[in-house]
Design a protein around this motif. Structure first.
Motif, PDB file in Angstrom:
ATOM      1  N   VAL A 139      -8.545  14.647  27.053  1.00 14.23           N
ATOM      2  CA  VAL A 139      -7.477  13.819  27.819  1.00 14.23           C
ATOM      3  C   VAL A 139      -7.152  12.156  27.029  1.00 14.23           C
ATOM      4  O   VAL A 139      -6.003  12.207  26.705  1.00 14.23           O
ATOM      5  CB  VAL A 139      -7.961  13.345  29.514  1.00 14.23           C
ATOM      6  N   PHE A 140      -8.405  11.658  26.511  1.00 11.36           N
ATOM      7  CA  PHE A 140      -7.859  10.566  26.009  1.00 11.36           C
ATOM      8  C   PHE A 140      -7.620  10.812  24.499  1.00 11.36           C
ATOM      9  O   PHE A 140      -6.871   9.959  23.744  1.00 11.36           O
ATOM     10  CB  PHE A 140      -9.393   9.662  26.129  1.00 11.36           C
ATOM     11  N   ALA A 141      -7.932  11.929  24.036  1.00 11.23           N
ATOM     12  CA  ALA A 141      -7.238  12.345  22.738  1.00 11.23           C
ATOM     13  C   ALA A 141      -5.730  12.557  22.562  1.00 11.23           C
ATOM     14  O   ALA A 141      -4.930  11.927  21.886  1.00 11.23           O
ATOM     15  CB  ALA A 141      -7.966  13.338  22.039  1.00 11.23           C
ATOM     16  N   ILE A 142      -5.307  13.256  23.865  1.00 10.69           N
ATOM     17  CA  ILE A 142      -3.862  13.247  24.121  1.00 10.69           C
ATOM     18  C   ILE A 142      -3.178  11.866  24.182  1.00 10.69           C
ATOM     19  O   ILE A 142      -2.189  11.309  23.573  1.00 10.69           O
ATOM     20  CB  ILE A 142      -3.548  14.119  25.181  1.00 10.69           C
ATOM     21  N   ALA A 143      -3.980  10.942  25.090  1.00 14.44           N
ATOM     22  CA  ALA A 143      -3.464   9.695  25.309  1.00 14.44           C
ATOM     23  C   ALA A 143      -3.550   8.618  24.077  1.00 14.44           C
ATOM     24  O   ALA A 143      -2.500   8.102  23.911  1.00 14.44           O
ATOM     25  CB  ALA A 143      -4.575   8.888  26.448  1.00 14.44           C
ATOM     26  N   PHE A 144      -4.366   8.908  23.182  1.00 15.33           N
ATOM     27  CA  PHE A 144      -4.296   8.487  21.961  1.00 15.33           C
ATOM     28  C   PHE A 144      -3.240   8.607  21.085  1.00 15.33           C
ATOM     29  O   PHE A 144      -2.512   7.840  20.478  1.00 15.33           O
ATOM     30  CB  PHE A 144      -5.639   8.434  21.101  1.00 15.33           C
ATOM     31  N   TRP A 145      -2.753  10.024  21.080  1.00 10.46           N
ATOM     32  CA  TRP A 145      -1.617  10.556  20.309  1.00 10.46           C
ATOM     33  C   TRP A 145      -0.314   9.820  21.028  1.00 10.46           C
ATOM     34  O   TRP A 145       0.352   9.302  20.310  1.00 10.46           O
ATOM     35  CB  TRP A 145      -1.522  11.997  20.520  1.00 10.46           C
ATOM     36  N   ILE A 146      -0.365   9.716  22.335  1.00 16.08           N
ATOM     37  CA  ILE A 146       0.674   9.215  22.912  1.00 16.08           C
ATOM     38  C   ILE A 146       0.891   7.604  22.651  1.00 16.08           C
ATOM     39  O   ILE A 146       2.079   6.925  22.272  1.00 16.08           O
ATOM     40  CB  ILE A 146       0.899   9.391  24.535  1.00 16.08           C
ATOM     41  N   LEU A 147      -0.220   6.800  22.389  1.00 10.50           N
ATOM     42  CA  LEU A 147      -0.508   5.502  22.265  1.00 10.50           C
ATOM     43  C   LEU A 147       0.099   5.317  20.776  1.00 10.50           C
ATOM     44  O   LEU A 147       0.843   4.331  20.806  1.00 10.50           O
ATOM     45  CB  LEU A 147      -1.746   5.140  22.457  1.00 10.50           C
ATOM     46  N   CYS A 148      -0.120   6.280  19.820  1.00  7.08           N
ATOM     47  CA  CYS A 148       0.349   5.860  18.528  1.00  7.08           C
ATOM     48  C   CYS A 148       1.994   5.835  18.412  1.00  7.08           C
ATOM     49  O   CYS A 148       2.627   5.073  17.815  1.00  7.08           O
ATOM     50  CB  CYS A 148      -0.318   6.948  17.652  1.00  7.08           C
ATOM     51  N   TRP A 149       2.638   6.691  19.326  1.00  3.06           N
ATOM     52  CA  TRP A 149       4.021   6.893  19.475  1.00  3.06           C
ATOM     53  C   TRP A 149       4.381   5.338  20.068  1.00  3.06           C
ATOM     54  O   TRP A 149       5.598   5.072  19.589  1.00  3.06           O
ATOM     55  CB  TRP A 149       4.625   8.044  19.895  1.00  3.06           C
ATOM     56  N   VAL A 150       3.848   5.096  21.217  1.00  2.00           N
ATOM     57  CA  VAL A 150       4.348   3.642  21.734  1.00  2.00           C
ATOM     58  C   VAL A 150       4.115   2.710  20.965  1.00  2.00           C
ATOM     59  O   VAL A 150       5.008   1.826  20.822  1.00  2.00           O
ATOM     60  CB  VAL A 150       3.586   3.667  23.251  1.00  2.00           C
TER      61      VAL A 150
END
Length: 92
Positions: free
Chosen positions: A23-34
């Motif tokens: 879950v946090f790996a996906i969150a980190f991927w989104i975080l990179c885009w943000v």
């Protein structure tokens, strides 16, 4: 008040740890885009207005602290679950 939650350190909790890590790996991927959008927005504001916006700067600082929390969790430096299991990392 949000009390920081931690993953149990025993081997029985490794299954939940794996789920949280995914879950946090996906969150980190989104975080990179943000982060990319935030940096571009701040750059455009700086080019057009001559100065950076304090709101965007504050958000960027909080985003950096959140990224650190996620990275520390993913690399087993910390057992504390990042946001949304704790409060959003505001200004220090």
């Amino acid at each position: 008040m949000n009390v920081p939650q931690t993953v149990p350190p025993d081997s029985s909790g490794i299954g939940m740890r794996i789920v949280y890590m995914l879950v946090f790996a996906i969150a980190f991927w989104i975080l990179c885009w943000v982060l990319a959008v935030t940096a571009l927005a701040q750059l455009c504001l700086r080019l057009l207005g001559g100065h950076s916006r304090t709101e965007v700067t504050s958000f960027g600082a909080a985003l950096a602290r959140y990224a650190r929390q996620v990275i520390e969790f993913l690399t087993f430096v910390s057992e504390t679950l990042p946001f949304p299991f704790t409060t959003w990392p505001g200004e220090a």
